[in-house]
Write a protein that holds these residues in place. Structure first.
Motif, PDB file in Angstrom:
ATOM      1  N   ASP A   1      16.177   4.733  -7.484  1.00  0.00           N
ATOM      2  CA  ASP A   1      15.958   4.449  -6.050  1.00  0.00           C
ATOM      3  C   ASP A   1      14.597   4.959  -5.584  1.00  0.00           C
ATOM      4  N   ALA A   2      14.142   6.074  -6.184  1.00  0.00           N
ATOM      5  CA  ALA A   2      12.879   6.676  -5.735  1.00  0.00           C
ATOM      6  C   ALA A   2      11.655   5.869  -6.180  1.00  0.00           C
ATOM      7  N   THR A   3      11.862   4.828  -7.001  1.00  0.00           N
ATOM      8  CA  THR A   3      10.744   3.962  -7.371  1.00  0.00           C
ATOM      9  C   THR A   3      10.364   3.103  -6.174  1.00  0.00           C
ATOM     10  N   ARG A   4       9.059   3.047  -5.900  1.00  0.00           N
ATOM     11  CA  ARG A   4       8.618   2.259  -4.743  1.00  0.00           C
ATOM     12  C   ARG A   4       8.943   0.793  -4.951  1.00  0.00           C
ATOM     13  N   LYS A   5       9.317   0.132  -3.850  1.00  0.00           N
ATOM     14  CA  LYS A   5       9.706  -1.290  -3.896  1.00  0.00           C
ATOM     15  C   LYS A   5       8.615  -2.151  -4.546  1.00  0.00           C
ATOM     16  N   SER A   6       7.359  -1.806  -4.266  1.00  0.00           N
ATOM     17  CA  SER A   6       6.246  -2.632  -4.732  1.00  0.00           C
ATOM     18  C   SER A   6       5.937  -2.418  -6.218  1.00  0.00           C
TER      19      SER A   6
ATOM     20  N   MET B   1       0.856  -1.201   0.000  1.00  0.00           N
ATOM     21  CA  MET B   1       0.000   0.000   0.000  1.00  0.00           C
ATOM     22  C   MET B   1       0.893   1.254   0.000  1.00  0.00           C
ATOM     23  N   TYR B   2       0.511   2.231  -0.837  1.00  0.00           N
ATOM     24  CA  TYR B   2       1.303   3.450  -0.943  1.00  0.00           C
ATOM     25  C   TYR B   2       1.192   4.281   0.336  1.00  0.00           C
ATOM     26  N   ASN B   3       2.325   4.570   0.906  1.00  0.00           N
ATOM     27  CA  ASN B   3       2.360   5.390   2.101  1.00  0.00           C
ATOM     28  C   ASN B   3       2.665   6.833   1.704  1.00  0.00           C
ATOM     29  N   ARG B   4       1.656   7.688   1.783  1.00  0.00           N
ATOM     30  CA  ARG B   4       1.822   9.081   1.332  1.00  0.00           C
ATOM     31  C   ARG B   4       2.850   9.831   2.171  1.00  0.00           C
ATOM     32  N   LYS B   5       3.223   9.248   3.293  1.00  0.00           N
ATOM     33  CA  LYS B   5       4.195   9.941   4.142  1.00  0.00           C
ATOM     34  C   LYS B   5       5.595   9.359   3.933  1.00  0.00           C
ATOM     35  N   ASP B   6       5.815   8.634   2.810  1.00  0.00           N
ATOM     36  CA  ASP B   6       7.143   8.052   2.615  1.00  0.00           C
ATOM     37  C   ASP B   6       8.181   9.168   2.473  1.00  0.00           C
ATOM     38  N   SER B   7       9.461   8.792   2.565  1.00  0.00           N
ATOM     39  CA  SER B   7      10.492   9.817   2.697  1.00  0.00           C
ATOM     40  C   SER B   7      10.592  10.704   1.451  1.00  0.00           C
ATOM     41  N   TYR B   8      10.387  10.146   0.243  1.00  0.00           N
ATOM     42  CA  TYR B   8      10.464  10.985  -0.963  1.00  0.00           C
ATOM     43  C   TYR B   8       9.273  11.943  -1.044  1.00  0.00           C
ATOM     44  N   TYR B   9       8.122  11.481  -0.543  1.00  0.00           N
ATOM     45  CA  TYR B   9       6.936  12.337  -0.533  1.00  0.00           C
ATOM     46  C   TYR B   9       7.192  13.549   0.377  1.00  0.00           C
ATOM     47  N   LYS B  10       7.762  13.265   1.558  1.00  0.00           N
ATOM     48  CA  LYS B  10       8.042  14.346   2.523  1.00  0.00           C
ATOM     49  C   LYS B  10       9.094  15.309   1.972  1.00  0.00           C
ATOM     50  N   LYS B  11      10.122  14.719   1.351  1.00  0.00           N
ATOM     51  CA  LYS B  11      11.209  15.515   0.776  1.00  0.00           C
ATOM     52  C   LYS B  11      10.657  16.445  -0.320  1.00  0.00           C
ATOM     53  N   ALA B  12       9.764  15.906  -1.171  1.00  0.00           N
ATOM     54  CA  ALA B  12       9.196  16.698  -2.263  1.00  0.00           C
ATOM     55  C   ALA B  12       8.409  17.883  -1.700  1.00  0.00           C
ATOM     56  N   LYS B  13       7.644  17.637  -0.652  1.00  0.00           N
ATOM     57  CA  LYS B  13       6.848  18.707  -0.028  1.00  0.00           C
ATOM     58  C   LYS B  13       7.784  19.797   0.479  1.00  0.00           C
ATOM     59  N   LYS B  14       8.845  19.348   1.177  1.00  0.00           N
ATOM     60  CA  LYS B  14       9.779  20.284   1.816  1.00  0.00           C
ATOM     61  C   LYS B  14      10.542  21.097   0.766  1.00  0.00           C
ATOM     62  N   GLU B  15      10.924  20.450  -0.323  1.00  0.00           N
ATOM     63  CA  GLU B  15      11.778  21.109  -1.312  1.00  0.00           C
ATOM     64  C   GLU B  15      10.982  21.774  -2.444  1.00  0.00           C
ATOM     65  N   GLY B  16       9.656  21.770  -2.327  1.00  0.00           N
ATOM     66  CA  GLY B  16       8.832  22.514  -3.274  1.00  0.00           C
ATOM     67  C   GLY B  16       8.602  21.813  -4.604  1.00  0.00           C
TER      68      GLY B  16
END
Ligand SMILES: C[S@@+](CC[C@H](N)C(=O)[O-])C[C@H]1O[C@@H](n2cnc3c(N)ncnc32)[C@H](O)[C@@H]1O
Length: 205
Positions: A185-190, A1-16
């Protein structure tokens, strides 16, 4: 299941960045030095705009990013950013792209240095169908790349992996000097998505 709070998601929010997908293009282009200052880039399936943001940073003020999607892109206001709001399966969308890519015989100013396609079909969860639909979009992208790339240009395309990938890559090998497949690397494992990087377009192929 896609976790919207994954680290790349958070990074994208932070970095605009408008999408976590931005990090896939950053990784692909950093490792391979594919997008350079002054380049003209065509970005297919560009919404919500993460790849376009990355491409705009890489090409700088003298480059151009032409983005295409049937979904809207909002809030990218660079003067060298053009958005075509259209479906890649529609002839008028292709005509609008070609109008930006005119290649006068003696000029290197027309055409694109890089064609990107992160287009993805609406997934059904049926792996064979999703693969077939993604190959169809990838074929559309390859055809568009072949009619708009400058000689020596680069084509990067996403696929959902499956048995037709082998023939797809073979077809590209006939048109490009080098063709590689990669999973950032940013591709989700699943996910079973992968990217094909084709460089050295042979405009006579
Ligand atoms: C994974 S998203 C792209 C994410 C984008 N690269 C980014 O960084 O924000 C895939 C996109 O492909 C687009 N797409 C799929 N089929 C398309 C078609 N036939 N014509 C235009 N866009 C299409 C979808 O609307 C969606 O926005």
């Amino acid at each position: 299941m896609y976790n919207r709070k994954d680290s790349y998601y958070k990074k994208a929010k932070k970095e605009g960045y408008k999408s976590r997908a931005a990090y896939k293009l950053l990784e692909l282009s950093q490792k391979n030095q594919l997008i350079k200052k002054g380049h003209r880039v065509l970005d297919l399936g560009a919404a919500p705009g993460g790849w376009s943001q990355v491409a705009l940073n890489l090409v700088g003020a003298n480059g151009l990013v032409l983005a295409v999607d049937y979904a809207a892109i909002e809030g990218i206001n660079a003067p060298n950013f053009v958005f075509i709001h259209g479906d890649m399966t529609a002839p008028d969308t292709i005509a609008a792209i070609l109008a930006h890519a005119e290649k006068p015989a003696e000029s290197t100013n027309g055409g694109f240095d890089v064609v990107l396609s992160d287009m993805a079909p609406k997934t059904t969860g049926i792996k064979l169908k999703d693969h077939a639909d993604s190959i169809e979009l990838a074929q559309l992208a390859a055809k568009t790349a072949a009619s708009t790339l400058k000689a020596g240009g680069t084509f990067i395309v996403k696929l959902f992996d499956g048995e037709d990938r082998v023939q797809y890559v073979k077809d590209l090998q006939a048109q490009y000097k080098s063709v590689r497949t990669i999973r950032p690397d940013a591709t989700r494992k699943s996910s079973y998505e992968m990217y094909v990087i084709a460089t050295g377009f042979n405009s006579n192929s």
